[in-house]
Design a protein around this motif. Structure first.
Motif, short mmCIF file in Angstrom:
data_model
loop_
_atom_site.label_atom_id
_atom_site.label_comp_id
_atom_site.label_asym_id
_atom_site.label_seq_id
_atom_site.Cartn_x
_atom_site.Cartn_y
_atom_site.Cartn_z
N UNK A 70 0.87 -1.17 0.00
CA UNK A 70 0.00 0.00 0.00
C UNK A 70 0.91 1.22 0.00
N UNK A 71 0.79 2.05 -1.04
CA UNK A 71 1.61 3.26 -1.13
C UNK A 71 1.08 4.28 -0.14
N UNK A 72 1.96 4.79 0.70
CA UNK A 72 1.58 5.77 1.70
C UNK A 72 1.86 7.19 1.24
N UNK A 73 3.01 7.41 0.60
CA UNK A 73 3.33 8.74 0.09
C UNK A 73 4.46 8.64 -0.92
N UNK A 74 4.64 9.72 -1.66
CA UNK A 74 5.72 9.77 -2.65
C UNK A 74 6.16 11.21 -2.82
N UNK A 75 7.42 11.36 -3.22
CA UNK A 75 7.97 12.68 -3.51
C UNK A 75 8.86 12.55 -4.73
N UNK A 76 8.77 13.54 -5.59
CA UNK A 76 9.57 13.55 -6.81
C UNK A 76 8.74 14.08 -7.96
N UNK A 77 9.23 13.85 -9.16
CA UNK A 77 8.52 14.34 -10.34
C UNK A 77 8.49 13.25 -11.40
N UNK A 78 7.55 13.40 -12.31
CA UNK A 78 7.41 12.46 -13.41
C UNK A 78 7.45 13.24 -14.72
N UNK A 79 7.67 12.50 -15.81
CA UNK A 79 7.71 13.18 -17.12
C UNK A 79 6.72 12.59 -18.11
N UNK A 80 6.06 11.49 -17.74
CA UNK A 80 5.11 10.87 -18.64
C UNK A 80 4.13 10.05 -17.81
N UNK A 81 2.84 10.25 -18.07
CA UNK A 81 1.81 9.48 -17.36
C UNK A 81 0.56 9.40 -18.22
N UNK A 82 -0.12 8.28 -18.13
CA UNK A 82 -1.43 8.11 -18.76
C UNK A 82 -2.44 7.92 -17.65
N UNK A 83 -3.46 8.80 -17.65
CA UNK A 83 -4.44 8.83 -16.57
C UNK A 83 -5.86 8.63 -17.08
N UNK A 84 -6.68 8.06 -16.22
CA UNK A 84 -8.12 8.01 -16.45
C UNK A 84 -8.73 8.86 -15.37
N UNK A 85 -9.46 9.89 -15.77
CA UNK A 85 -10.06 10.78 -14.79
C UNK A 85 -11.38 10.20 -14.32
N UNK A 86 -11.63 10.32 -13.03
CA UNK A 86 -12.83 9.71 -12.46
C UNK A 86 -14.09 10.53 -12.73
N UNK A 95 -0.07 12.68 -20.40
CA UNK A 95 0.61 13.93 -20.10
C UNK A 95 2.11 13.71 -20.22
N UNK A 96 2.76 14.68 -20.83
CA UNK A 96 4.22 14.62 -20.96
C UNK A 96 4.79 15.93 -20.47
N UNK A 97 6.01 15.89 -20.02
CA UNK A 97 6.67 17.07 -19.47
C UNK A 97 6.84 16.91 -17.97
N UNK A 98 7.55 17.83 -17.38
CA UNK A 98 7.88 17.76 -15.95
C UNK A 98 6.65 18.08 -15.11
N UNK A 99 6.21 17.12 -14.31
CA UNK A 99 5.08 17.28 -13.41
C UNK A 99 5.50 16.81 -12.02
N UNK A 100 5.18 17.62 -11.02
CA UNK A 100 5.56 17.32 -9.63
C UNK A 100 4.49 16.44 -9.00
N UNK A 101 4.91 15.38 -8.28
CA UNK A 101 3.96 14.51 -7.59
C UNK A 101 3.47 15.22 -6.33
#
Length: 179
Positions: A70-86, A95-101
């Motif tokens: 079970x993920x409790x928390x995270x810190x860092x950034x991502x550059x590519x993600x595919x999301x399904x919005x609820x 989404x591509x490019x620098x995004x902060x978690x």
């Protein structure tokens, strides 16, 4: 003087009766807990390197350790993600490019469906986007994730108002038809 006469002339040393001084009923040490306890929860801090798929690495970690997580928390950034919005069903965005978690949550049971992860991200201009991760989640720079890993996870279906009072209990598995 013989040995027996010397022994008779020496004062006899008597041993005291009862418990020795200071030997009260002391607490006994607790029995050691065995490492193969039925349910064990361990905390881990995972470091994921730049360019790596976070989801893939978490699943590999769980399989190697033979644990769910079970993920409790995270810190860092991502550059590519595919999301399904609820809010908008069947809407998938990449989404591509620098995004902060801002937030990363989710869980995984080995042998069950793929991990369920949801993420909220902040863009460079302050925009916030989030949703269920349905594709790669690629790290941009080092990402640190704190998670709780567990063994012998149990899945219990609780009866709802409209359903019967059936109770299912499975070890290390989860039905694939969960919402």
């Amino acid at each position: 003087m013989s040995v027996s006469e010397e022994a008779m002339n020496m004062p006899t040393m008597r041993r005291p009766r009862g418990r020795p001084i200071g030997s009260k009923n002391k607490p006994k040490p607790a029995p050691l807990m065995r490492r193969d306890t039925h349910n064990v929860i361990e905390s881990h801090m995972i470091e994921i390197t730049s360019g790596a798929d976070i989801t893939y690495n978490l699943v590999q970690f769980a399989r190697r350790k033979e644990r769910g997580f079970c993920v409790l928390s995270a810190i860092g950034s991502i550059r590519n993600v595919t999301l399904q919005q609820s809010l908008i069903p069947d809407t998938i965005m990449t989404l591509e490019g620098q995004l902060q978690i801002l937030s990363l949550r989710g869980s995984f049971l080995p042998g069950a469906t793929p991990p369920t992860l949801s993420v909220y991200l902040a863009g460079a201009k302050g925009q916030v986007v989030g949703g269920k991760v349905v594709g790669p989640l690629v790290a941009s720079g080092t990402v640190f994730i704190i998670l709780a890993a567990f063994s012998n996870a149990a899945f219990d279906r609780l009866p709802g108002e409209a359903s019967s009072s059936n109770h299912h209990h499975h070890n290390d598995s989860c039905p694939s038809n969960l919402p």
